[in-house]
Design a protein around this motif. Structure first.
Motif, PDB file in Angstrom:
ATOM      1  N   GLU A   1      23.138  42.829  38.652  1.00  0.00           N
ATOM      2  CA  GLU A   1      23.627  42.201  37.268  1.00  0.00           C
ATOM      3  C   GLU A   1      22.486  42.211  36.245  1.00  0.00           C
ATOM      4  N   ASP A   2      21.230  41.849  36.629  1.00  0.00           N
ATOM      5  CA  ASP A   2      20.227  41.626  35.693  1.00  0.00           C
ATOM      6  C   ASP A   2      19.579  42.948  35.382  1.00  0.00           C
ATOM      7  N   ARG A   3      19.589  43.849  36.486  1.00  0.00           N
ATOM      8  CA  ARG A   3      19.007  45.209  35.928  1.00  0.00           C
ATOM      9  C   ARG A   3      19.968  46.043  35.100  1.00  0.00           C
ATOM     10  N   PHE A   4      21.197  45.640  35.165  1.00  0.00           N
ATOM     11  CA  PHE A   4      22.525  46.319  34.419  1.00  0.00           C
ATOM     12  C   PHE A   4      22.210  45.880  33.025  1.00  0.00           C
ATOM     13  N   ARG A   5      22.081  44.500  32.919  1.00  0.00           N
ATOM     14  CA  ARG A   5      21.841  44.052  31.512  1.00  0.00           C
ATOM     15  C   ARG A   5      20.882  44.848  30.639  1.00  0.00           C
ATOM     16  N   ARG A   6      19.507  44.760  31.525  1.00  0.00           N
ATOM     17  CA  ARG A   6      18.521  45.422  30.896  1.00  0.00           C
ATOM     18  C   ARG A   6      18.883  47.102  30.338  1.00  0.00           C
ATOM     19  N   ASN A   7      19.247  47.510  31.479  1.00  0.00           N
ATOM     20  CA  ASN A   7      19.638  49.095  31.211  1.00  0.00           C
ATOM     21  C   ASN A   7      20.698  49.210  30.078  1.00  0.00           C
ATOM     22  N   ILE A   8      21.528  48.331  29.904  1.00  0.00           N
ATOM     23  CA  ILE A   8      22.587  48.494  28.763  1.00  0.00           C
ATOM     24  C   ILE A   8      21.754  48.097  27.292  1.00  0.00           C
ATOM     25  N   ILE A   9      20.768  47.282  27.323  1.00  0.00           N
ATOM     26  CA  ILE A   9      20.118  46.885  26.126  1.00  0.00           C
ATOM     27  C   ILE A   9      19.098  48.147  25.805  1.00  0.00           C
ATOM     28  N   GLU A  10      18.625  48.839  26.757  1.00  0.00           N
ATOM     29  CA  GLU A  10      17.935  50.052  26.618  1.00  0.00           C
ATOM     30  C   GLU A  10      18.878  51.175  26.232  1.00  0.00           C
ATOM     31  N   ILE A  11      19.948  51.353  26.748  1.00  0.00           N
ATOM     32  CA  ILE A  11      20.986  52.546  26.227  1.00  0.00           C
ATOM     33  C   ILE A  11      21.407  52.293  24.940  1.00  0.00           C
ATOM     34  N   LYS A  12      21.616  51.118  24.494  1.00  0.00           N
ATOM     35  CA  LYS A  12      22.046  50.771  23.084  1.00  0.00           C
ATOM     36  C   LYS A  12      20.800  51.243  22.323  1.00  0.00           C
ATOM     37  N   LYS A  13      19.459  50.834  22.367  1.00  0.00           N
ATOM     38  CA  LYS A  13      18.351  51.453  21.825  1.00  0.00           C
ATOM     39  C   LYS A  13      18.197  52.858  21.616  1.00  0.00           C
ATOM     40  N   LEU A  14      18.279  53.518  22.972  1.00  0.00           N
ATOM     41  CA  LEU A  14      18.288  55.266  22.686  1.00  0.00           C
ATOM     42  C   LEU A  14      19.534  55.593  22.064  1.00  0.00           C
ATOM     43  N   SER A  15      20.786  55.407  22.370  1.00  0.00           N
ATOM     44  CA  SER A  15      21.807  55.900  21.793  1.00  0.00           C
ATOM     45  C   SER A  15      21.903  55.790  20.455  1.00  0.00           C
ATOM     46  N   ALA A  16      21.160  54.718  19.747  1.00  0.00           N
ATOM     47  CA  ALA A  16      21.139  54.413  18.361  1.00  0.00           C
ATOM     48  C   ALA A  16      20.075  55.725  17.740  1.00  0.00           C
ATOM     49  N   ILE A  17      19.287  56.293  18.431  1.00  0.00           N
ATOM     50  CA  ILE A  17      18.515  57.343  18.012  1.00  0.00           C
ATOM     51  C   ILE A  17      19.111  58.601  17.988  1.00  0.00           C
ATOM     52  N   VAL A  18      20.158  58.799  18.904  1.00  0.00           N
ATOM     53  CA  VAL A  18      20.885  60.034  18.725  1.00  0.00           C
ATOM     54  C   VAL A  18      22.042  59.864  18.154  1.00  0.00           C
ATOM     55  N   ALA A  19      22.650  58.952  17.732  1.00  0.00           N
ATOM     56  CA  ALA A  19      23.943  58.956  16.734  1.00  0.00           C
ATOM     57  C   ALA A  19      24.049  57.754  15.616  1.00  0.00           C
ATOM     58  N   LYS A  20      24.741  58.299  14.831  1.00  0.00           N
ATOM     59  CA  LYS A  20      24.928  57.025  13.827  1.00  0.00           C
ATOM     60  C   LYS A  20      25.836  55.906  14.195  1.00  0.00           C
ATOM     61  N   LYS A  21      26.885  56.206  15.009  1.00  0.00           N
ATOM     62  CA  LYS A  21      27.759  55.308  15.443  1.00  0.00           C
ATOM     63  C   LYS A  21      27.755  55.593  17.062  1.00  0.00           C
ATOM     64  N   VAL A  22      27.793  54.314  17.847  1.00  0.00           N
ATOM     65  CA  VAL A  22      27.720  54.480  19.256  1.00  0.00           C
ATOM     66  C   VAL A  22      29.065  53.252  19.687  1.00  0.00           C
ATOM     67  N   ILE A  23      29.762  54.158  20.545  1.00  0.00           N
ATOM     68  CA  ILE A  23      30.965  53.496  21.108  1.00  0.00           C
ATOM     69  C   ILE A  23      30.726  53.406  22.698  1.00  0.00           C
ATOM     70  N   PHE A  24      30.814  52.214  23.178  1.00  0.00           N
ATOM     71  CA  PHE A  24      31.038  51.974  24.578  1.00  0.00           C
ATOM     72  C   PHE A  24      32.333  51.821  25.261  1.00  0.00           C
ATOM     73  N   ILE A  25      32.607  52.181  26.300  1.00  0.00           N
ATOM     74  CA  ILE A  25      33.754  52.012  26.999  1.00  0.00           C
ATOM     75  C   ILE A  25      33.765  51.257  28.044  1.00  0.00           C
ATOM     76  N   PRO A  26      34.453  50.025  28.252  1.00  0.00           N
ATOM     77  CA  PRO A  26      34.207  49.014  29.413  1.00  0.00           C
ATOM     78  C   PRO A  26      34.674  49.664  30.642  1.00  0.00           C
ATOM     79  N   ILE A  27      34.554  48.994  31.791  1.00  0.00           N
ATOM     80  CA  ILE A  27      35.065  49.357  32.962  1.00  0.00           C
ATOM     81  C   ILE A  27      36.316  49.263  33.422  1.00  0.00           C
ATOM     82  N   MET A  28      37.241  49.949  33.824  1.00  0.00           N
ATOM     83  CA  MET A  28      38.579  49.953  34.062  1.00  0.00           C
ATOM     84  C   MET A  28      38.495  49.127  35.195  1.00  0.00           C
ATOM     85  N   PRO A  29      39.691  48.150  35.545  1.00  0.00           N
ATOM     86  CA  PRO A  29      39.831  47.463  36.918  1.00  0.00           C
ATOM     87  C   PRO A  29      40.172  48.501  37.897  1.00  0.00           C
ATOM     88  N   GLY A  30      39.501  48.214  39.024  1.00  0.00           N
ATOM     89  CA  GLY A  30      40.007  49.104  40.187  1.00  0.00           C
ATOM     90  C   GLY A  30      41.416  48.879  40.658  1.00  0.00           C
TER      91      GLY A  30
END
Length: 220
Positions: A121-150
């Motif tokens: 979970e800790d690494r996942f949080r850090r990775n999401i923060i990094e993904i937000k930062k990088l995706s903002a470089i690529v696109a004007k708007k960024v949309i995340f899709i949550p995880i569907m229940p198994g």
């Protein structure tokens, strides 16, 4: 907002599953692109963790010079991270380099119960923060899709999978909704439809109805 160029990052949930009747034309990337009459690009790969999505984004920026190239980036990530496994992510990375070992490892791990997620979970949080930062470089708007229940086979094989899904979704919602970045959002997948209608027998890939749901949530 005019949407002419869309790029998708993540794992195999956006791909067709022809043997289950999910064609290319049923997938949410195709449906979204058709709705906006736009071009779309797929950067996703099978079994991608948040680490792999960071790599996808870095390739888009550094190798393909996609900086500021897209109106929208759609990020779908999390189920591969949070699902408990019988072997570690370090072992998985080794197997991916030497794919001939896969059948042997799969046979060996049949005797072990799934224990820990590949990405904690800790690494996942850090990775999401990094993904937000990088995706903002690529696109004007960024949309995340949550995880569907198994559901279905995934729930049968890993009875506590949805405890992990809830925990990782909480991280996604926290990092996206509390973000100071105004270009970043996460869709709501709450629906009256039964999960069995939205997910294939494997319990995590999308049915035709599942793709329709994701498409409608992103469009609206």
């Amino acid at each position: 907002m005019t949407v002419k160029e869309i790029i998708f990052f993540g794992d195999s949930l956006l791909f067709p599953k022809k043997k289950h009747g999910v064609t290319l034309f049923d997938t949410y990337p195709f449906k979204i692109s058709r709705n906006f009459n736009s071009q779309h690009f797929i950067a996703s790969q099978p079994a991608a963790t948040s680490v792999d999505v960071i790599n996808q984004l870095n390739r888009a920026i550094n190798d393909f010079d996609y900086s500021n190239s897209f109106d929208v980036a759609v990020i779908q990530v999390g189920i591969v991270d949070c699902c408990p496994r019988s072997h570690s992510y370090l072992v998985e990375r080794f197997i991916r380099k030497f794919s001939s070992l896969r059948p042997f490892v799969n046979k060996l791990t049949e005797f072990f119960k799934p224990k820990n997620p590949w990405i904690d979970e800790d690494r996942f949080r850090r990775n999401i923060i990094e993904i937000k930062k990088l995706s903002a470089i690529v696109a004007k708007k960024v949309i995340f899709i949550p995880i569907m229940p198994g559901t279905n086979n995934l729930l049968k094989n890993i009875h506590n999978i949805n405890e992990h899904v809830d925990a990782y979704n909480n991280i996604l919602y926290e990092e996206i909704t509390l973000s100071s970045s105004s270009n970043c959002s996460i869709i709501d997948i709450i629906t009256k439809k039964n999960s069995d209608e939205l997910l294939l027998p494997d319990g995590h890939h999308l049915t035709v109805e599942g793709h329709k749901l994701v498409c409608s949530k992103i469009i609206h």
